[in-house]
Design a protein around this motif. Structure first.
Motif, PDB file in Angstrom:
ATOM      1  N   ALA A  36      -1.489  15.100  20.750  1.00 13.89           N
ATOM      2  CA  ALA A  36      -1.534  14.618  19.372  1.00 13.89           C
ATOM      3  C   ALA A  36      -2.893  14.927  18.737  1.00 13.89           C
ATOM      4  O   ALA A  36      -2.971  15.372  17.589  1.00 13.89           O
ATOM      5  CB  ALA A  36      -1.267  13.113  19.337  1.00 13.89           C
ATOM      6  N   SER A  37      -3.971  14.719  19.491  1.00 13.40           N
ATOM      7  CA  SER A  37      -5.309  15.009  18.979  1.00 13.40           C
ATOM      8  C   SER A  37      -5.484  16.490  18.689  1.00 13.40           C
ATOM      9  O   SER A  37      -6.068  16.873  17.664  1.00 13.40           O
ATOM     10  CB  SER A  37      -6.362  14.541  19.982  1.00 13.40           C
ATOM     11  OG  SER A  37      -7.660  14.892  19.551  1.00 13.40           O
ATOM     12  N   ALA A  38      -4.969  17.334  19.579  1.00  7.11           N
ATOM     13  CA  ALA A  38      -5.080  18.782  19.377  1.00  7.11           C
ATOM     14  C   ALA A  38      -4.351  19.212  18.111  1.00  7.11           C
ATOM     15  O   ALA A  38      -4.855  20.041  17.337  1.00  7.11           O
ATOM     16  CB  ALA A  38      -4.533  19.521  20.590  1.00  7.11           C
ATOM     17  N   ALA A  39      -3.170  18.632  17.870  1.00  5.40           N
ATOM     18  CA  ALA A  39      -2.401  18.988  16.678  1.00  5.40           C
ATOM     19  C   ALA A  39      -3.122  18.549  15.410  1.00  5.40           C
ATOM     20  O   ALA A  39      -3.235  19.317  14.436  1.00  5.40           O
ATOM     21  CB  ALA A  39      -1.011  18.350  16.746  1.00  5.40           C
ATOM     22  N   ILE A  40      -3.638  17.311  15.411  1.00  6.08           N
ATOM     23  CA  ILE A  40      -4.367  16.810  14.239  1.00  6.08           C
ATOM     24  C   ILE A  40      -5.599  17.667  13.969  1.00  6.08           C
ATOM     25  O   ILE A  40      -5.903  18.020  12.822  1.00  6.08           O
ATOM     26  CB  ILE A  40      -4.771  15.341  14.457  1.00  6.08           C
ATOM     27  CG1 ILE A  40      -3.535  14.444  14.485  1.00  6.08           C
ATOM     28  CG2 ILE A  40      -5.738  14.881  13.374  1.00  6.08           C
ATOM     29  CD1 ILE A  40      -3.828  13.029  14.919  1.00  6.08           C
ATOM     30  N   THR A  41      -6.306  18.029  15.034  1.00  6.62           N
ATOM     31  CA  THR A  41      -7.529  18.826  14.889  1.00  6.62           C
ATOM     32  C   THR A  41      -7.223  20.203  14.313  1.00  6.62           C
ATOM     33  O   THR A  41      -7.926  20.689  13.410  1.00  6.62           O
ATOM     34  CB  THR A  41      -8.231  18.972  16.243  1.00  6.62           C
ATOM     35  OG1 THR A  41      -8.584  17.680  16.726  1.00  6.62           O
ATOM     36  CG2 THR A  41      -9.480  19.824  16.115  1.00  6.62           C
ATOM     37  N   PHE A  42      -6.165  20.838  14.815  1.00  7.96           N
ATOM     38  CA  PHE A  42      -5.819  22.167  14.315  1.00  7.96           C
ATOM     39  C   PHE A  42      -5.475  22.102  12.834  1.00  7.96           C
ATOM     40  O   PHE A  42      -5.909  22.945  12.036  1.00  7.96           O
ATOM     41  CB  PHE A  42      -4.661  22.753  15.108  1.00  7.96           C
ATOM     42  CG  PHE A  42      -4.253  24.126  14.639  1.00  7.96           C
ATOM     43  CD1 PHE A  42      -4.993  25.243  14.988  1.00  7.96           C
ATOM     44  CD2 PHE A  42      -3.146  24.300  13.814  1.00  7.96           C
ATOM     45  CE1 PHE A  42      -4.641  26.509  14.546  1.00  7.96           C
ATOM     46  CE2 PHE A  42      -2.781  25.559  13.367  1.00  7.96           C
ATOM     47  CZ  PHE A  42      -3.530  26.667  13.737  1.00  7.96           C
ATOM     48  N   LEU A  43      -4.700  21.089  12.430  1.00 15.95           N
ATOM     49  CA  LEU A  43      -4.326  20.961  11.025  1.00 15.95           C
ATOM     50  C   LEU A  43      -5.551  20.693  10.159  1.00 15.95           C
ATOM     51  O   LEU A  43      -5.679  21.247   9.066  1.00 15.95           O
ATOM     52  CB  LEU A  43      -3.303  19.835  10.870  1.00 15.95           C
ATOM     53  CG  LEU A  43      -1.921  20.099  11.490  1.00 15.95           C
ATOM     54  CD1 LEU A  43      -1.053  18.851  11.406  1.00 15.95           C
ATOM     55  CD2 LEU A  43      -1.236  21.274  10.800  1.00 15.95           C
ATOM     56  N   ALA A  44      -6.457  19.837  10.653  1.00 13.30           N
ATOM     57  CA  ALA A  44      -7.669  19.531   9.884  1.00 13.30           C
ATOM     58  C   ALA A  44      -8.544  20.761   9.724  1.00 13.30           C
ATOM     59  O   ALA A  44      -9.084  21.024   8.641  1.00 13.30           O
ATOM     60  CB  ALA A  44      -8.449  18.415  10.573  1.00 13.30           C
ATOM     61  N   GLN A  45      -8.682  21.542  10.784  1.00  6.94           N
ATOM     62  CA  GLN A  45      -9.542  22.724  10.713  1.00  6.94           C
ATOM     63  C   GLN A  45      -8.918  23.820   9.859  1.00  6.94           C
ATOM     64  O   GLN A  45      -9.619  24.513   9.128  1.00  6.94           O
ATOM     65  CB  GLN A  45      -9.829  23.232  12.129  1.00  6.94           C
ATOM     66  CG  GLN A  45     -10.736  22.281  12.908  1.00  6.94           C
ATOM     67  CD  GLN A  45     -11.004  22.737  14.314  1.00  6.94           C
ATOM     68  OE1 GLN A  45     -10.246  23.536  14.879  1.00  6.94           O
ATOM     69  NE2 GLN A  45     -12.064  22.213  14.918  1.00  6.94           N
ATOM     70  N   ARG A  46      -7.599  23.931   9.930  1.00  6.49           N
ATOM     71  CA  ARG A  46      -6.946  24.928   9.082  1.00  6.49           C
ATOM     72  C   ARG A  46      -7.030  24.521   7.620  1.00  6.49           C
ATOM     73  O   ARG A  46      -7.279  25.354   6.740  1.00  6.49           O
ATOM     74  CB  ARG A  46      -5.488  25.107   9.500  1.00  6.49           C
ATOM     75  CG  ARG A  46      -4.809  26.270   8.782  1.00  6.49           C
ATOM     76  CD  ARG A  46      -3.448  26.566   9.350  1.00  6.49           C
ATOM     77  NE  ARG A  46      -2.516  25.451   9.137  1.00  6.49           N
ATOM     78  CZ  ARG A  46      -1.237  25.483   9.492  1.00  6.49           C
ATOM     79  NH1 ARG A  46      -0.749  26.556  10.117  1.00  6.49           N
ATOM     80  NH2 ARG A  46      -0.444  24.457   9.267  1.00  6.49           N
ATOM     81  N   ALA A  47      -6.849  23.205   7.325  1.00  8.29           N
ATOM     82  CA  ALA A  47      -6.950  22.731   5.945  1.00  8.29           C
ATOM     83  C   ALA A  47      -8.351  22.920   5.393  1.00  8.29           C
ATOM     84  O   ALA A  47      -8.533  23.186   4.203  1.00  8.29           O
ATOM     85  CB  ALA A  47      -6.557  21.261   5.877  1.00  8.29           C
TER      86      ALA A  47
END
Length: 657
Positions: free
Chosen positions: A227-238
Motif C-alpha cells: 500500500a505504501s509503495a502504491a501511494i508513493t508511486f502515485l505521489a511521485q508521479r503526480a
C-alpha cells in the motif's frame, strides 16, 4: 546484570562519538536545496503544530511524497525552535544518535555479541556517507525512518520470542509509523526473512518447508508495504518526480554501476557531493561490465559460504535488497546516485565485514592474530570519523556546499544553479549570472534558473533579453506557478505593472497556497491603485505563512491609504516585532504617529529610522518636522538641511509630514 554497565557504557560512547562528529551542524544554516520545501518556505510547517497542519500532513503529497510523520517532526521543531536552524539540525543529530544506539542494542540482543554489535553501530554512526542524511535538514526522513526501522525490527524480535496479539500489534504500529516517515521501509519485511535465517535461526537453508510459514506470518507487513509503495508511486508521479525518457536498459546499467560505486565509496569515501548528475549518455560499457563482475564475485562468495558464514549472505542480501527502492530502476529525480540512499543499506555491509573480522580474530594465533583485526577496525572507525567531521564542514551553507559539489563532479547543472542562487541572495550578481548561464548550458530544461537569469539580466540593464528568457520559460512550463510568479517579478521591476499583475494572478490561480505570489499580486494591485484588492492578497500571504516584515509594512500603507490608521499602526508594530531594524516600517510608523500628533512616540521611531538608514532623506525631513513641533529648532534645522543635501525636496507649505 554484569553486562548492563558495559551496555550502558558502550551506548554512551556511541552517543558521544556521534555528537563529536556532527556537533558543528548546530552552527550551520539552512540550505537552498529542498530545505525551503520542507521548512523555511513551507507555510504549513512554519505554522508549527496545529489541527490544520496535522490534517495537511496526513493528506498531502507535497514534495512528491507521502510522509506525514516527517512533516509533523518538522512542525514540532518549528514549535520548539522557530526557524532557528540550530534546533532543526540538533534534532537530526539526536535522532541519528538514537538510531545508532537502537541498532547496537538490537544487534547485541539477537547475536549475543556486544563488541561486534558496537563496531557495526560505530560504523553506522560516523561513516562519511551518512553525513548527508544527518547534516541536511530536508533529509530528516532518513534519520527518523532509520530509528523506526530498528524499533520495528526490535518489535519483531520480541514477537518471535513471545508471540502474542499485542506484540504483533506493536510490530504493525511501528512499521506503519516508519512507512509514514519514509516509504523506504517497504523492504523491511524482506530483511525480517533474512533475520529468520541468521541470526535468529528460525529456519535453515535445508528446511524449505519452513520458509512458507515465515512468509505467511509477515503477510500483513507485506500488505502495508505494498500500500505504501502504491501511494508513493502515485505521489511521485503526480509531483512530476518520476522521470520519463530514460530507457530501461540505461536505468539498469546505471543501477549496476551505482551498486558498485556505493561499495567503493564505503571503502574510500572521498569526493562526496550533495548531487551527482546523471550521465547524459548513461554509464560507459566498461564501467557496467566491471561493476557486474564485482557484484557477481561478491555474490558468488556469499552464496558459497552461506552455511559456514551465513552473516556474509545476510549482509550482502540486505545491501542489495534495501537499495532497490532507490537504485533508479524507477527514476525519481535527476541524480545518478545519492549518498543518503546508503543510510540503511550499509548496515548489511557493516555486519558482514565486522563479523568476518571477528571470525578472523577468533581463528588467529598469538596476540597479534587475535587483536590485529580489532585494532585495524578501530583505526578505520577513527579515520572514518575524522573524514566525516571534515565532510560535515561542507554543509555549512549553500555556497560552501555547492562549491564543493562543483569541485568534485562534472557537468553538474544543479550545483551551478544552487550556487548561483546562493550568490544571488548575497547580492553577488555577476557571479550568480555566470553560474546560472553554466547551469542552462548543461541543462536547458531548468526553467526556474531561466527565470532567475531573466531577473538578473534585467538588473544588469538588458530588459529585452530578460523578457525573451521569460517567454522561453513560460513556453516550456506554462502551468508552473513559480515560473509565472518569477516572470511577473521581471515585468514588475520594469514598471510593466498590468502585465506583471496578470502573471501574479496566474500564479495564484495555479497555486492558491503560494504566499509569495499573493504578496506580489498585492504589490501590483497597490501600484495600480486597487488597495482593497491588495489588502486581500496581503492578508492571504500572511495567513499562508509569509513572515516578511515588508509584507506587513506594505499592508499597513494600504490600510492607511484607505483611511484605517489604527489598523495600519497595528501592522507597522507587527512588522517591527518581526524585524526591529526594518527602516521603512520604522519610518512609516513614526510618520503616522506624527500625523496623529503623537510627537514623542514619533520622535522615537523616526530617530531610530535614520539610525538604521542614515541616507533616508525623507525620514530626516520628517524627523526635523517633529523636532520643530517639540520646540527643538536647531536640531530641526539640522535634520531638514541634511534631508535636502540627500536630495529630498520639501513638500508644499502646510502639508503634514
Amino acid at each position: 546484570r554484569r553486562s548492563l554497565p558495559r551496555t550502558i557504557g558502550v551506548s554512551a560512547a556511541l552517543a558521544l562519538a556521534t555528537f563529536a562528529v556532527f556537533w558543528p551542524v548546530l552552527g550551520h544554516d539552512f540550505i537552498n536545496y529542498d530545505d525551503e520545501v520542507y521548512v523555511t518556505a513551507n507555510p504549513h510547517v512554519r505554522g508549527g503544530l496545529s489541527p490544520a497542519g496535522l490534517r495537511w500532513a496526513w493528506t498531502t503529497a507535497h514534495a512528491s511524497n507521502w510522509h506525514p510523520l516527517t512533516w509533523i517532526s518538522h512542525m514540532l521543531d518549528v514549535e520548539l525552535y522557530g526557524l532557528d536552524p540550530a534546533g532543526h539540525h540538533g534534532s537530526g543529530v539526536v535522532l541519528h544518535a538514537a538510531a545508532t544506539i537502537t541498532l547496537f542494542l538490537l544487534l547485541g540482543s539477537i547475536t549475543g555479541s556486544t563488541w561486534r554489535s558496537a563496531a557495526v553501530a560505530a560504523l553506522f554512526a560516523i561513516h562519511p556517507l551518512h553525513v548527508q542524511s544527518v547534516a541536511w535538514v530536508a533529509e530528516r526522513k532518513d534519520v527518523l525512518s532509520g530509528l523506526l526501522w530498528f524499533l520495528t525490527t526490535a518489535a519483531y524480535v520480541a514477537w518471535t520470542r513471545r508471540p502474542g496479539r499485542w506484540r504483533y500489534g506493536l510490530l504493525l504500529l511501528t512499521f506503519a509509523l516508519g512507512l509514514s516517515a519514509k516509504p523506504v521501509l517497504v523492504t523491511l519485511p524482506f530483511t525480517l526473512l533474512l533475520l529468520d535465517r541468521w541470526p535468529l535461526g528460525r529456519w535453515s537453508a535445508g528446511e524449505r518447508a519452513a520458509a512458507w510459514p515465515r512468509v505467511r506470518e509477515k503477510l500483513p507487513l507485506f500488505a502495508l508495504a505494498a500500500a505504501s509503495a502504491a501511494i508513493t508511486f502515485l505521489a511521485q508521479r503526480a509531483g512530476a518526480a518520476v522521470l520519463a525518457g530514460r530507457p530501461l536498459s540505461e536505468r539498469v546499467a546505471n543501477a549496476v554501476v551505482a551498486y558498485a560505486t556505493y561499495l567503493w565509496k564505503t571503502v574510500w569515501p572521498t569526493g562526496l557531493a550533495v548531487f551527482y548528475p546523471y550521465p547524459e549518455a548513461g554509464p560507459p560499457a566498461w564501467k557496467v561490465l566491471a561493476a557486474l563482475a564485482l557484484l557477481a564475485a561478491i555474490s558468488g562468495v556469499a552464496w558459497r559460504w552461506r552455511r559456514r558464514r551465513p552473516y556474509l549472505l545476510f549482509g550482502w542480501l540486505w545491501y542489495l535488497g534495501t537499495l532497490v527502492p532507490m537504485i533508479g530502476l524507477v527514476q525519481v529525480g535527476k541524480q545518478a546516485l545519492a549518498d543518503r540512499y546508503t543510510y540503511l543499506p550499509l548496515v548489511g555491509v557493516f555486519v558482514a565485514v565486522v563479523w568476518g573480522l571477528g571470525e578472523l580474530a577468533t581463528a588467529g594465533r598469538g596476540r597479534a592474530g587475535r587483536w590485529g583485526p580489532a585494532v585495524a577496525l578501530a583505526l578505520v572507525v577513527v579515520l572514518f570519523g575524522v573524514a566525516a567531521r571534515g565532510e560535515v564542514g561542507h554543509w555549512r551553507d549553500s555556497e560552501t556546499l555547492f562549491a564543493r559539489a562543483l569541485a568534485v563532479t562534472r557537468g553538474n547543472a544543479v550545483a551551478h544553479a544552487n550556487l548561483g542562487a546562493a550568490l544571488d541572495a548575497r547580492g553577488q550578481t555577476r557571479e550568480a549570472l555566470e553560474h546560472y548561464r553554466r547551469a542552462l548550458t548543461i541543462d536547458p530544461a531548468l526553467t526556474s534558473v531561466r527565470v532567475a537569469l531573466a531577473r538578473l539580466t534585467a538588473v544588469e540593464g538588458d530588459p529585452e533579453e530578460a523578457l525573451a528568457l521569460c517567454e522561453q520559460a513560460l513556453s516550456a512550463r506554462p502551468d508552473d506557478a513559480r515560473v509565472a510568479n518569477g516572470c511577473g517579478v521581471v515585468l514588475f521591476d520594469q514598471g510593466r505593472t498590468d502585465e506583471a499583475a496578470a502573471r501574479f494572478a496566474r500564479a495564484v490561480e495555479l497555486r492558491p497556497d503560494y504566499a509569495g505570489a499573493h504578496r506580489n499580486l498585492a504589490l501590483a494591485r497597490a501600484r495600480q491603485g486597487r488597495d482593497e484588492e491588495a489588502i486581500v492578497h496581503y492578508r492571504e500571504a500572511l495567513r499562508l505563512g509569509d513572515t516578511a516584515a515588508g509584507t506587513r509594512n506594505a499592508l499597513g500603507l494600504a490600510l492607511e491609504r484607505l483611511g484605517a490608521p489604527e489598523q495600519a499602526l497595528r501592522q507597522f508594530r507587527e512588522a517591527l516585532r518581526d524585524d526591529p531594524d526594518h527602516a521603512e516600517a520604522r519610518y512609516n510608523y513614526g510618520t503616522l504617529l506624527a500625523r496623529q500628533g503623537r510627537w514623542d512616540e514619533a520622535l522615537e521611531h523616526l530617530s531610530r529610522a535614520v539610525e538604521i538608514r542614515p541616507d533616508h532623506a525623507e525620514a530626516h525631513y520628517n524627523l526635523g518636522a517633529v523636532l520643530h513641533r517639540l520646540g527643538r529648532p536647531e536640531q530641526a534645522r539640522a535634520e531638514i538641511a541634511l534631508a535636502e543635501r540627500l536630495g529630498y525636496a520639501p513638500p508644499a507649505p502646510g502639508r503634514a509630514p
